[in-house]
Design a protein around this motif. Structure first.
Motif, PDB file in Angstrom:
ATOM      1  N   VAL A 174       0.611  -1.422  -0.058  1.00  0.00           N
ATOM      2  CA  VAL A 174       0.031   0.262   0.091  1.00  0.00           C
ATOM      3  C   VAL A 174       0.670   1.374   0.186  1.00  0.00           C
ATOM      4  O   VAL A 174       0.940   2.268  -0.811  1.00  0.00           O
ATOM      5  N   CYS A 175       1.772   0.968   0.993  1.00  0.00           N
ATOM      6  CA  CYS A 175       3.116   2.371   0.580  1.00  0.00           C
ATOM      7  C   CYS A 175       3.845   3.058  -0.513  1.00  0.00           C
ATOM      8  O   CYS A 175       3.518   3.836  -0.795  1.00  0.00           O
ATOM      9  N   LEU A 176       3.578   1.592  -1.393  1.00  0.00           N
ATOM     10  CA  LEU A 176       4.433   1.319  -2.022  1.00  0.00           C
ATOM     11  C   LEU A 176       3.904   2.020  -3.697  1.00  0.00           C
ATOM     12  O   LEU A 176       4.689   3.165  -4.270  1.00  0.00           O
ATOM     13  N   GLN A 177       2.704   1.291  -3.427  1.00  0.00           N
ATOM     14  CA  GLN A 177       1.362   2.338  -4.151  1.00  0.00           C
ATOM     15  C   GLN A 177       1.340   3.473  -3.922  1.00  0.00           C
ATOM     16  O   GLN A 177       1.236   4.623  -5.001  1.00  0.00           O
ATOM     17  N   ARG A 178       0.884   3.622  -3.320  1.00  0.00           N
ATOM     18  CA  ARG A 178       0.685   5.665  -2.732  1.00  0.00           C
ATOM     19  C   ARG A 178       1.982   5.856  -2.929  1.00  0.00           C
ATOM     20  O   ARG A 178       2.330   7.262  -3.813  1.00  0.00           O
ATOM     21  N   GLN A 179       3.343   5.854  -2.853  1.00  0.00           N
ATOM     22  CA  GLN A 179       4.575   6.065  -3.705  1.00  0.00           C
ATOM     23  C   GLN A 179       4.652   6.901  -4.637  1.00  0.00           C
ATOM     24  O   GLN A 179       4.834   7.576  -5.285  1.00  0.00           O
ATOM     25  N   LEU A 180       4.219   5.801  -5.635  1.00  0.00           N
ATOM     26  CA  LEU A 180       4.483   6.028  -6.682  1.00  0.00           C
ATOM     27  C   LEU A 180       3.543   6.689  -7.355  1.00  0.00           C
ATOM     28  O   LEU A 180       3.378   7.750  -8.339  1.00  0.00           O
ATOM     29  N   LEU A 181       1.740   6.728  -6.714  1.00  0.00           N
ATOM     30  CA  LEU A 181       0.900   7.824  -7.564  1.00  0.00           C
ATOM     31  C   LEU A 181       0.897   9.028  -7.418  1.00  0.00           C
ATOM     32  O   LEU A 181       1.050   9.658  -7.983  1.00  0.00           O
ATOM     33  N   LEU A 182       2.079   9.316  -5.859  1.00  0.00           N
ATOM     34  CA  LEU A 182       1.629  10.728  -5.943  1.00  0.00           C
ATOM     35  C   LEU A 182       2.905  10.950  -6.109  1.00  0.00           C
ATOM     36  O   LEU A 182       3.001  12.076  -6.581  1.00  0.00           O
ATOM     37  N   SER A 183       3.903  10.418  -6.554  1.00  0.00           N
ATOM     38  CA  SER A 183       5.238  10.685  -7.463  1.00  0.00           C
ATOM     39  C   SER A 183       5.159  11.216  -8.798  1.00  0.00           C
ATOM     40  O   SER A 183       5.715  12.027  -9.401  1.00  0.00           O
ATOM     41  N   GLU A 184       3.906  11.322  -9.306  1.00  0.00           N
ATOM     42  CA  GLU A 184       2.954  11.344 -10.210  1.00  0.00           C
ATOM     43  C   GLU A 184       2.772  12.002 -10.909  1.00  0.00           C
ATOM     44  O   GLU A 184       3.103  13.429 -11.785  1.00  0.00           O
ATOM     45  N   VAL A 185       1.942  13.452  -9.659  1.00  0.00           N
ATOM     46  CA  VAL A 185       2.003  14.285  -9.883  1.00  0.00           C
ATOM     47  C   VAL A 185       3.008  15.357  -8.471  1.00  0.00           C
ATOM     48  O   VAL A 185       2.537  16.374  -8.455  1.00  0.00           O
ATOM     49  N   GLY A 186       3.493  14.870  -8.918  1.00  0.00           N
ATOM     50  CA  GLY A 186       4.679  15.655  -7.902  1.00  0.00           C
ATOM     51  C   GLY A 186       4.689  15.108  -6.367  1.00  0.00           C
ATOM     52  O   GLY A 186       4.787  16.703  -5.418  1.00  0.00           O
ATOM     53  N   LEU A 187       3.894  15.278  -5.807  1.00  0.00           N
ATOM     54  CA  LEU A 187       3.998  14.862  -3.913  1.00  0.00           C
ATOM     55  C   LEU A 187       4.778  14.315  -3.213  1.00  0.00           C
ATOM     56  O   LEU A 187       4.903  13.275  -4.033  1.00  0.00           O
ATOM     57  N   GLU A 188       5.055  14.162  -2.434  1.00  0.00           N
ATOM     58  CA  GLU A 188       5.518  13.539  -1.859  1.00  0.00           C
ATOM     59  C   GLU A 188       4.992  12.465  -0.741  1.00  0.00           C
ATOM     60  O   GLU A 188       3.587  12.833  -0.434  1.00  0.00           O
ATOM     61  N   PHE A 189       5.548  11.207  -0.620  1.00  0.00           N
ATOM     62  CA  PHE A 189       5.170  10.552   0.067  1.00  0.00           C
ATOM     63  C   PHE A 189       5.835  10.488   2.053  1.00  0.00           C
ATOM     64  O   PHE A 189       6.754   9.849   1.920  1.00  0.00           O
ATOM     65  N   ASP A 190       4.985  10.370   3.038  1.00  0.00           N
ATOM     66  CA  ASP A 190       5.735  10.303   4.036  1.00  0.00           C
ATOM     67  C   ASP A 190       4.015   9.136   4.803  1.00  0.00           C
ATOM     68  O   ASP A 190       3.572   9.780   4.806  1.00  0.00           O
ATOM     69  N   GLU A 191       5.122   7.624   5.577  1.00  0.00           N
ATOM     70  CA  GLU A 191       4.825   6.990   5.437  1.00  0.00           C
ATOM     71  C   GLU A 191       3.740   6.671   7.043  1.00  0.00           C
ATOM     72  O   GLU A 191       2.845   6.281   7.293  1.00  0.00           O
TER      73      GLU A 191
END
Length: 143
Positions: free
Chosen positions: A118-135
């Motif tokens: 779930v975290c990896l998928q969220r990180q991938l999707l957020l990176s597509e729109v230029g947003l940072e991922f914070d677990e």
């Protein structure tokens, strides 16, 4: 003299206030018509997520009967509308695990077997729109 039978009592039909023809508000009818295409798309999204997973919960490995509640959005539909119908933004979970993913505590979420995915998928999707991922944010977030 014979006694006449009493007339049968007619039961009044109770109208379902949510049934289409019983809606009184024209603006509400218009709103429902306007939202119908999106609801159809969302229903199709749920069905595709279910079919792609073979009807098996990603967490428990058990067969799950189809319902909208068994398909979880990884990124919330309300906040990330552009990923609403993206198939990468979904996972098949039983209702129990879906509730933990959406409303569980941080320790409950982190104990899920699928949490890393779930975290990896969220990180991938957020990176597509230029947003940072914070677990930590996602572990403590409430949908």
């Amino acid at each position: 003299m014979p006694v006449p039978y009493p007339k049968p009592i007619k039961k009044e039909k109770v109208k379902d206030p949510y049934y289409w023809s019983n809606l009184r508000s024209k603006s509400l009818k218009k709103k429902m018509v306007a939202n119908k295409p999106n609801q159809d798309k969302l229903d199709l999204w749920y069905r595709k997520i279910y079919d792609m997973a073979g009807g098996v919960c990603a967490e428990s490995g058990r067969k799950v009967s189809f319902s909208n509640m068994c398909c979880a959005h990884l990124l919330p539909k309300s906040k990330y509308g552009y990923f609403k119908f993206d198939l990468r933004n979904g996972i098949l979970l039983s209702r129990e695990y879906h509730a933990i993913l959406d409303k569980g505590t941080a320790s409950q979420r982190r104990s899920l077997k699928v949490w890393e995915y779930v975290c990896l998928q969220r990180q991938l999707l957020l990176s597509e729109v230029g947003l940072e991922f914070d677990e930590d944010y996602w572990a403590n977030m409430s949908v």
